[in-house]
Design an enzyme around this catalytic site. Sequence first.
Site, short mmCIF file in Angstrom:
data_model
loop_
_atom_site.label_atom_id
_atom_site.label_comp_id
_atom_site.label_asym_id
_atom_site.label_seq_id
_atom_site.Cartn_x
_atom_site.Cartn_y
_atom_site.Cartn_z
NE ARG A 8 4.16 -0.49 -0.62
CZ ARG A 8 5.04 -1.37 -1.07
NH1 ARG A 8 6.09 -1.70 -0.34
NH2 ARG A 8 4.86 -1.94 -2.26
CG HIS A 9 -0.90 -0.85 -0.45
ND1 HIS A 9 -0.37 -2.07 -0.83
CD2 HIS A 9 -0.38 0.05 -1.32
CE1 HIS A 9 0.41 -1.93 -1.87
NE2 HIS A 9 0.44 -0.64 -2.19
CG ASN A 15 2.68 -5.23 -3.56
OD1 ASN A 15 1.98 -4.83 -2.63
ND2 ASN A 15 3.12 -4.42 -4.51
N GLY A 22 1.03 0.89 -9.97
CA GLY A 22 0.74 2.29 -9.75
C GLY A 22 -0.76 2.49 -9.69
NE ARG A 58 -1.82 -0.61 -4.65
CZ ARG A 58 -2.04 0.00 -5.80
NH1 ARG A 58 -3.13 -0.29 -6.50
NH2 ARG A 58 -1.19 0.91 -6.25
CD GLU A 85 2.87 4.64 -5.75
OE1 GLU A 85 3.06 5.87 -5.62
OE2 GLU A 85 3.48 3.78 -5.10
#
Length: 201
Positions: A8-9, A15, A22, A58, A85
Amino acid sequence: MATFYVARHGQTLLNALGRAQGWCDSPLTTEGEDAAAGLGSLLSTVPLHAAYASDTMRAVQTARICLEAAGQGSCSVIEDSRLREWCLGSMEAESNDVFSRRVSEWIGPPDSLDDMNRRLPEVAEALRAHDETRTAEPFQSIANRAMAFLKDAAELHGSDSNVLVVTHAFLIKTMLFIIEPERLDVLGKIGNGSFVKLYIE
């Protein structure tokens, strides 16, 4: 078998602001850059034969920082839209609290995060049913693109290859839901900069 390091980034601005993310995008925070470098340190002893990222800022940022920290900066990052995503439709950039509350209202309150993971198709279909933008995808479409990527990459790179893949939490969960759902039951939350290791024959 090909070995995929599916990460995962790192943490992004959205965040950090507690907002759902998304298809909408935002850059890595300093903490996110540090997590990407930490991921590279973990993979510094793994000879990577290829690196892929979703076509989001990202994910690409994370992959490049990771490769530099791993001492493998000469490995180019291949962007692939199949690694995006989930599209969250009307829930894009909504606060995480509102997102969770709405999903719980739509599908019924989950007993736990594990229960939510087991109900991924229901979550995707609820997002789609309540999406005013008409951009949210059916779960099967998301699963198809994720699995098509893994199949194509495994065939391209062959056995004994190590492949870095930087993508997103819901997409990683989708892969595991299809491949090995019992592992998804105990996975819980996928943290920024963490990875799962998949062996694809």
